[in-house]
Design a protein around this motif. Sequence first.
Motif, short mmCIF file in Angstrom:
data_model
loop_
_atom_site.label_atom_id
_atom_site.label_comp_id
_atom_site.label_asym_id
_atom_site.label_seq_id
_atom_site.Cartn_x
_atom_site.Cartn_y
_atom_site.Cartn_z
N VAL A 118 39.01 69.34 -83.95
CA VAL A 118 39.29 68.79 -82.63
C VAL A 118 37.99 68.44 -81.90
O VAL A 118 37.85 67.35 -81.32
N VAL A 119 37.02 69.37 -81.91
CA VAL A 119 35.78 69.13 -81.16
C VAL A 119 35.02 67.92 -81.70
O VAL A 119 34.63 67.03 -80.93
N PRO A 120 34.80 67.78 -83.02
CA PRO A 120 34.14 66.55 -83.49
C PRO A 120 34.95 65.30 -83.20
O PRO A 120 34.38 64.24 -82.90
N GLY A 121 36.30 65.40 -83.30
CA GLY A 121 37.12 64.23 -83.01
C GLY A 121 36.97 63.77 -81.57
O GLY A 121 36.83 62.57 -81.29
N THR A 154 34.43 64.42 -79.64
CA THR A 154 33.05 63.94 -79.48
C THR A 154 32.91 62.50 -79.96
O THR A 154 32.30 61.65 -79.30
N GLY A 155 33.49 62.19 -81.13
CA GLY A 155 33.44 60.82 -81.63
C GLY A 155 34.13 59.84 -80.71
O GLY A 155 33.64 58.73 -80.47
N ALA A 156 35.30 60.26 -80.15
CA ALA A 156 36.01 59.38 -79.22
C ALA A 156 35.19 59.13 -77.96
O ALA A 156 35.15 58.02 -77.43
N ALA A 157 34.52 60.19 -77.45
CA ALA A 157 33.73 60.03 -76.24
C ALA A 157 32.53 59.11 -76.47
O ALA A 157 32.22 58.25 -75.64
N LEU A 158 31.87 59.26 -77.62
CA LEU A 158 30.73 58.38 -77.92
C LEU A 158 31.19 56.92 -78.05
O LEU A 158 30.53 55.99 -77.54
N ALA A 159 32.33 56.73 -78.73
CA ALA A 159 32.84 55.36 -78.87
C ALA A 159 33.24 54.79 -77.51
O ALA A 159 33.05 53.59 -77.25
N ALA A 160 33.79 55.64 -76.62
CA ALA A 160 34.16 55.16 -75.28
C ALA A 160 32.93 54.70 -74.50
O ALA A 160 32.99 53.71 -73.77
N VAL A 209 33.51 63.33 -70.62
CA VAL A 209 33.92 64.21 -71.72
C VAL A 209 32.70 64.75 -72.46
O VAL A 209 32.66 65.93 -72.83
N LEU A 210 31.69 63.92 -72.69
CA LEU A 210 30.48 64.39 -73.37
C LEU A 210 29.78 65.47 -72.56
O LEU A 210 29.33 66.49 -73.10
N VAL A 211 29.66 65.27 -71.25
CA VAL A 211 29.02 66.29 -70.40
C VAL A 211 29.80 67.59 -70.46
O VAL A 211 29.22 68.70 -70.54
N LEU A 212 31.13 67.51 -70.42
CA LEU A 212 31.95 68.72 -70.49
C LEU A 212 31.76 69.45 -71.81
O LEU A 212 31.63 70.68 -71.85
N LEU A 213 31.71 68.71 -72.92
CA LEU A 213 31.50 69.33 -74.22
C LEU A 213 30.13 70.01 -74.30
O LEU A 213 29.99 71.11 -74.87
N ILE A 214 29.12 69.37 -73.73
CA ILE A 214 27.77 69.97 -73.76
C ILE A 214 27.74 71.26 -72.95
O ILE A 214 27.16 72.27 -73.37
N LEU A 215 28.39 71.26 -71.78
CA LEU A 215 28.43 72.49 -70.97
C LEU A 215 29.17 73.60 -71.69
O LEU A 215 28.73 74.76 -71.69
N LEU A 216 30.30 73.28 -72.32
CA LEU A 216 31.05 74.30 -73.05
C LEU A 216 30.25 74.85 -74.22
O LEU A 216 30.26 76.06 -74.49
N TRP A 234 33.51 72.28 -94.66
CA TRP A 234 33.79 72.26 -93.22
C TRP A 234 32.94 71.21 -92.52
O TRP A 234 33.40 70.55 -91.59
N CYS A 235 31.70 71.02 -92.98
CA CYS A 235 30.86 69.97 -92.39
C CYS A 235 31.44 68.59 -92.66
O CYS A 235 31.45 67.71 -91.79
N VAL A 236 31.94 68.38 -93.89
CA VAL A 236 32.56 67.10 -94.22
C VAL A 236 33.79 66.88 -93.36
O VAL A 236 34.03 65.76 -92.87
N LEU A 237 34.59 67.94 -93.17
CA LEU A 237 35.78 67.82 -92.33
C LEU A 237 35.40 67.44 -90.90
O LEU A 237 36.04 66.59 -90.26
N GLY A 238 34.34 68.06 -90.37
CA GLY A 238 33.90 67.72 -89.02
C GLY A 238 33.42 66.28 -88.92
O GLY A 238 33.69 65.59 -87.94
#
Length: 381
Positions: A37-40, A42-48, A67-74, A202-206
């Motif tokens: 979920v977290v990488p997904g 993150t990818g959506a936020a970067l694309a946005a 969303v990116l700022v929120l992920l970084i804070l978390l 797990w890295c490939v999955l992310g």
Amino acid sequence: MGTTGQGQRGAGEVNGRADKARSAPDGGFPAALRLTVVPGVTGAALAALVVGVILERVPVFVTGGGVLVLLILLAALGGRRRSAREEPPAGRIALARIEDLRATGGETADVPVKFRLTVAPEPEDGRPAYRVKISQYINLVDIPAYRPGGSAVVEYRPDKPWDVRIVTRPTPEWSRRAEAAEIGSAPESTLVSDPDAVEGSWCVLGLVALLAGAALVVLLFRGELFTSDESPAASQPPSSSSSRTFSTSTTVSGPSSSLLTFGRMRATAMELETRVDTAYVTAITIEDHRMAVRGDSALPPAETVHLQSLPYELFPGLVREARTTLGVREPESWRIDVTPGTGSGVGPRVRVTVSGAEGTASLDADATGRVTDRRAVGKPG
């Protein structure tokens, strides 16, 4: 201490600890869900962010950035809580038997060496002897001190038995113990390894989740992204000038930075070829730490030198011959000049010049590295 008696008895204990660490981080389905979920997201936020800039859509850009700022804070809060909760135990000193070692190369004084060790912790540590494979940089001068069947002083982490480091400068007491120790080999079944290498799936999955999140956002806005009108300027091919002159140089630095090092001249020539976007030049100058080229694209190939056609591997030998056979007792500098040959069918001319207190001397060679002429000190050119 350090015999394999306790290694055979406790093999299951050591491998059991390592197997627990090989499971999904923090264990089970929640960890797998977080790693997707977290990488997904993150990818959506970067694309946005990118889509918002391209389409000049402020709400999309702000949403992605928020969303990116929120992920970084978390992530920062989670890392702080984890570091406060998990205090790694201090490293322990122990003796180890060197089962095997192999240097894997390197151009500096410190070369990477792969070791297979039997680590024999102290009895009070309550750990059986076990095997481990490590890679560590060892100074060339110190490598003879490590031999198969010998002993070494190591430092290991009790919570991560695969994290082992050879102590290259042990205390006198541990040095004496290593010299007198007789450590038996632990069985192969006690081999432990870093679980991070096992967690590659797990890295490939992310990574897949990251790309999927970005692709989802791009698909949502595909209509606006891929149906925009092309400007007339974009459809016109770029104009190019019919000829150009160019010159560039590069300086090498760092350990073993001399261009006389095997392979360094050819690699530097390839770098300069990429920089000037052509392999045909009119002059090449090579010094100890510098290579320069210049050329004119209007000239035909017959009046140029092809950068990759030169025998760079023979040039160090020509420099050595010029420094030792032309009467310059203590050469202070050297230089190689390569120019196109004069006349039809004549290859490039290679001139090696050396200078010292006695004066300047040089020798000429052809494109195959064969010496064709010598001018010793005092001989007219």
